[in-house]
Write a protein that holds these residues in place. Structure first.
Motif, PDB file in Angstrom:
ATOM      1  N   ASP A   1       3.569   7.085  -7.250  1.00  0.00           N
ATOM      2  CA  ASP A   1       4.364   6.183  -8.098  1.00  0.00           C
ATOM      3  C   ASP A   1       4.403   6.691  -9.534  1.00  0.00           C
ATOM      4  O   ASP A   1       5.435   6.666 -10.192  1.00  0.00           O
ATOM      5  N   GLN A   2       3.249   7.140  -9.995  1.00  0.00           N
ATOM      6  CA  GLN A   2       3.140   7.578 -11.382  1.00  0.00           C
ATOM      7  C   GLN A   2       4.095   8.745 -11.666  1.00  0.00           C
ATOM      8  O   GLN A   2       4.720   8.801 -12.710  1.00  0.00           O
TER       9      GLN A   2
ATOM     10  N   THR B   1       0.804  -1.221   0.000  1.00  0.00           N
ATOM     11  CA  THR B   1       0.000   0.000   0.000  1.00  0.00           C
ATOM     12  C   THR B   1       0.840   1.276   0.000  1.00  0.00           C
ATOM     13  O   THR B   1       0.291   2.367   0.031  1.00  0.00           O
ATOM     14  N   ALA B   2       2.161   1.139  -0.036  1.00  0.00           N
ATOM     15  CA  ALA B   2       3.035   2.319  -0.075  1.00  0.00           C
ATOM     16  C   ALA B   2       3.689   2.411  -1.453  1.00  0.00           C
ATOM     17  O   ALA B   2       3.747   1.415  -2.170  1.00  0.00           O
ATOM     18  N   PRO B   3       4.186   3.570  -1.823  1.00  0.00           N
ATOM     19  CA  PRO B   3       4.866   3.680  -3.119  1.00  0.00           C
ATOM     20  C   PRO B   3       6.139   2.832  -3.131  1.00  0.00           C
ATOM     21  O   PRO B   3       6.663   2.493  -2.074  1.00  0.00           O
ATOM     22  N   PHE B   4       6.640   2.525  -4.338  1.00  0.00           N
ATOM     23  CA  PHE B   4       7.872   1.741  -4.393  1.00  0.00           C
ATOM     24  C   PHE B   4       9.051   2.530  -4.944  1.00  0.00           C
ATOM     25  O   PHE B   4      10.174   2.077  -4.888  1.00  0.00           O
TER      26      PHE B   4
ATOM     27  N   THR C   1      -1.022   6.785  -3.169  1.00  0.00           N
ATOM     28  CA  THR C   1       0.140   5.962  -3.541  1.00  0.00           C
ATOM     29  C   THR C   1       0.298   5.790  -5.060  1.00  0.00           C
ATOM     30  O   THR C   1       1.387   6.028  -5.589  1.00  0.00           O
TER      31      THR C   1
END
Lengths: 336, 511
Positions: free
Chosen positions: A325-326, A278-281, A321
């Motif tokens: 990421d985007q 559920t968090a950005p990578f 999130t």
């Protein structure tokens, strides 16, 4: 001679989801041990109840979805969700509340969104928010951290046989709650913090619990199960934002150490906000995520309706999130 | 040339290199039958020049290059061509491809070889042509015709020539063995390549897990009249990947759609370089190469100089009663799994691994992606493998391409570390293949549409022409009788029609 047809690579590092989940559980052990040291067997029983019902809920969905039960339950993710949810509960939480909460986490928040890796919201935090709103009285049932004294009777707990009048004798607001109520009522911050409840650096028992979770979190960093981005940016943000308000009005607001050591900030920074699903990578995404959770946590604590804000802050940031990421994709090799 | 540090990402799989390095390079007994595929390189298939019944000598050309990106194929031994037909070739899908099958006469007689006495007297173009005719392609695994790399063009002056001796894949040791034992050949080839490219600097890159090879190359490099820098690089997979190695050595990134020569660099594998030397010094075309045989199920692990076309079954000794769990050609990170042992060694075969039972994971089940990001951490190209997987699986091919699918070098680092054991590379290959197929379809439908539109246009044009002609004729008729008013013309028409109806004798008609 027939040989199997496979595609490269044919080697594997040996890493597995199950191993990761078990290591996260292991990293929770110091924190859980300290909580039990201060609050008795209640928290441990909460976790056991939560784990049983988490596995039960997961198994039910697997049956409904016609999936291999053992294969999917063995990923260990339900156990981690159960542990993180149960850790947030007061020691005298009735078993049915724990069961409802954790089933909500596993069935509604995780499996209805597609199961492992597909959920938008952190299951443990969504479930915590749900029970906080649905059962405010039970969720406020914290006690004074007596330690493992005779006042705690496991069987009494399990059978829900602690009468209200007995409970009234042992109940006690958490430092976060206590400070919130009293400072809003006009008491001077410095004076409040001098009480026994506030320990040496922020909260009796709570500061030690935070330290234990911090150690577990550092082990996760050392094992590279999490990266530094979210914990560091989150803790730093909480420190700076709460520090700014403290400097502006030290009589009204608590110092940054109080905010760091109380409630779910440390466990949130290392164990909850770092949930990879559920968090950005991306690294910049993680930093922004940590900053966002930090700001929202402090703001909810200072002006929100609830004493702690980590769960809501994480849930709010979960929503952005994909956006983070985007817009933070790394530059690919060979592209200018 | 300073050290620019390593590229981003990479993994450290166990090496497994010692078992094939116990002895020096050995030769193998010439088998009776050799199967030489016409496609052993990147580009178009070679065109066959022989027919069944022909007697060929070792080194004689069996097939010629077809076009610029292609390479000729030579006879690996002397003997008789017994068939030119489709045979199974090293391909994961057990594909058949056109092969020249030779029955050895056991004499191994060379054809007349013409060494180039003084290559410095040859201009680069003539030198390139010799190498092209010798069928030399990249022996590191890609099989790109080497002479093309030696033709950078006037716009791309070559600053740095790099020999790739990294050999970063586990298990493979053929380049290591070659550097240890044939350092002089490699340096000889380097001189030739340097001359062909007029390169300013020469670097030989070797991973630091090959101290013997490094020592041998350093020793050989001292007897040369120009500086050669043997650069020791850190052992990390995929350090030997062309673009990653160029970055490690020069600090420059090869542009996404570009070639190394666009940034003034040419890279050749050390084995390719030795093959260049053998062509120029001895006149030998590429008819053999050094390969590694290894793996838990193999009894004869080691390095061998092998004629092209030998069947894997003729080379590999298996432990008694043991069937390999997998049979790999190439390394375990990027190689292919062979469906049978009845395929030949080709120019790009650097390694055969008979994988023992339990030596490599052969599980086919995998879990869902938990977005842990381990794949992105190890990707040497800075891709986001988990996103590419997500979109490839959902068949959203435009989105996969936005995530730069075609920059993926398929090194396998992402799948190696994935805790869910997702066969990520397989998904990328699938997406690439689908996109290529769609593009072919699109080209086809575009062509059909263009044909249709062209036809429509032609018909329109013809129609317009007809109408214009009609109009012109009408106009011309009107112009002829400008004064005639409508009534007059009607009267004239009536008169004409009456005249027609009236039977009359036309003298012309009945004559």
């Amino acid at each position: 001679m027939s040989l199997p047809k496979l595609s490269s690579p044919f080697l594997h590092s040996g890493a597995s989801v199950t191993q990761i989940m078990l290591q996260v559980l292991a990293a929770l052990v110091p924190g859980l041990a300290v909580i039990s040291w201060y609050f008795g067997p209640g928290p441990l029983l909460n976790i056991i109840v939560a784990m049983i019902f988490a596995l039960l809920g997961e198994a039910m969905v697997m049956v409904l979805r016609a999936r291999a039960i053992v294969f999917h339950l063995s990923d260990g993710s339900a156990l981690v969700t159960a542990a993180l949810f149960a850790v947030a509960l007061p020691p005298f939480t009735p078993w049915w509340l724990t069961a409802i909460g954790v089933m909500f986490a596993v069935i509604v928040v995780k499996q209805l969104f597609g199961g492992l890796g597909q959920n938008i919201f952190n299951p443990a935090m969504a479930a915590y928010a749900m029970v906080l709103l649905a059962f405010p009285k039970e969720m406020a049932a914290w006690t004074w951290p007596y330690g493992l004294s005779e006042k705690f009777n496991a069987s009494a707990y399990l059978l829900q046989q602690i009468p209200d009048r007995v409970f009234d004798g042992i109940s006690q607001a958490t430092p976060l709650d206590d400070f919130d109520i009293r400072s809003t009522a006009g008491e001077i911050g410095d004076v409040i913090l001098r009480g026994d409840l506030y320990g040496t650096a922020g909260g009796y028992a709570w500061e030690t619990i935070a330290l234990a979770f911090f150690l577990g979190g550092c082990w996760l960093l050392y094992k590279r199960l999490i990266s530094w981005h979210i914990p560091v940016s989150l803790l730093l943000t909480v420190f700076l934002v709460s520090g700014a308000w403290y400097i502006a009005d030290p009589n009204r607001y608590a110092p940054p150490t109080f905010h760091l050591l109380n409630g779910a900030v440390v466990i949130g920074a290392f164990f909850i906000a770092t949930d990879p699903v559920t968090a950005p990578f991306t690294a910049p995404g993680k930093i922004l995520f940590g900053i966002g959770v930090g700001i929202l946590t402090v703001f909810i604590r200072l002006w929100g309706a609830f004493p702690d804000g980590v769960a809501f802050a994480v849930l709010l940031m979960n929503m952005v999130t994909p956006l983070l990421d985007q817009f933070s994709q790394p530059r690919v090799f060979g592209h200018r | 040339m300073g050290r620019h540090g390593a590229f981003r990402g990479g993994v450290h799989p166990p090496q497994h290199k010692t078992q094939s390095l116990s002895a020096s390079i050995q030769s193998v007994a010439m088998p009776r039958i050799l199967t030489v595929p016409l496609h052993q390189h990147i580009g178009t298939d070679a065109i066959c020049l022989v027919k069944p019944g022909d007697h060929v000598l070792k080194g004689e050309k069996l097939a010629r290059a077809d076009g610029y990106v292609s390479a000729p194929v030579h006879a690996p031994t002397s003997g008789t061509v017994i068939a030119v037909e489709e045979r199974p070739v090293p391909h994961p899908s057990a594909l058949y491809s056109l092969c020249v099958v030779i029955e050895s006469d056991g004499k191994d007689t060379w054809t007349t070889l013409t060494p180039a006495e003084d290559y410095t007297a040859l201009n680069p173009s003539a030198l390139r042509n010799l190498l092209r005719e010798a069928g030399i392609v990249g022996l590191g695994g890609a099989g790109f015709p080497s002479y093309i790399k030696l033709n950078p063009g006037l716009d791309n002056p070559i600053d740095t020539l790099i020999l790739n001796g990294a050999e970063c894949e586990p298990y493979i040791t053929c380049d290591d063995a070659l550097m240890r034992e044939r350092a002089a050949e490699i340096i000889g080839g380097l001189r030739i390549l340097r001359h062909a490219l007029q390169a300013q600097q020469c670097v030989i890159a070797i991973e630091d897990n090959k101290p013997a090879a490094i020592a041998a190359m350093e020793k050989a490099a001292t007897n040369v009249d120009f500086p050669i820098h043997v650069q020791v690089i850190k052992t990390i997979y995929p350090a030997g990947s062309e673009k990653q190695l160029i970055y490690t050595i020069t600090g420059k990134e090869v542009p996404s759609n570009g070639l190394p020569l666009h940034i003034g660099v040419v890279m050749q594998n050390v084995a390719t370089t030795a093959a260049v030397f053998r062509r120029i010094a001895y006149g030998e075309p590429l008819v053999s190469r050094v390969i590694t045989i290894t793996g838990g199920a193999a009894v004869n692990a080691g390095n061998y100089r092998v004629p092209i076309g030998v069947a894997v079954s003729d080379l590999l000794g298996l432990k008694e009663g043991q069937q390999p769990a997998l049979l790999l050609m190439g390394g375990p990170m990027m190689g292919i799994s062979l469906p049978s042992m009845q395929v030949p060694v080709i120019k790009t075969t650097n390694c055969i691994i008979a994988v023992g039972q339990g030596e490599m994971p052969v599980s086919l089940s995998f879990r869902a992606c938990i977005r842990c990001g381990a794949c992105a951490d190890v990707c040497p190209v800075s891709l986001l493998p988990q996103q590419m997987f997500w979109y490839a699986r959902g068949r959203q091919f435009d989105r996969v391409q936005e995530y730069k699918l075609f920059d993926c070098i398929e090194c396998g680092c992402c799948a190696y570390v994935c805790p869910s054991r997702i066969p990520l590379v397989q998904y990328y290959r699938y997406a690439k293949t689908e996109i290529w197929a769609q593009e072919r379809e699109k080209r086809k439908s575009d062509a059909a549409r263009q044909r249709f539109e062209a036809r429509q246009e032609r018909l329109e044009k013809e129609k317009r022409h007809r109408e214009e002609k009609l109009k012109k004729r009408k106009q011309a008729l009107l112009d002829k009788s400008p004064a005639a008013d409508t009534n007059q013309s009607i009267a004239a028409a009536v008169a004409r029609s009456k005249a027609k109806k009236t039977p009359s004798v036309d003298p012309d008609r009945h004559s």
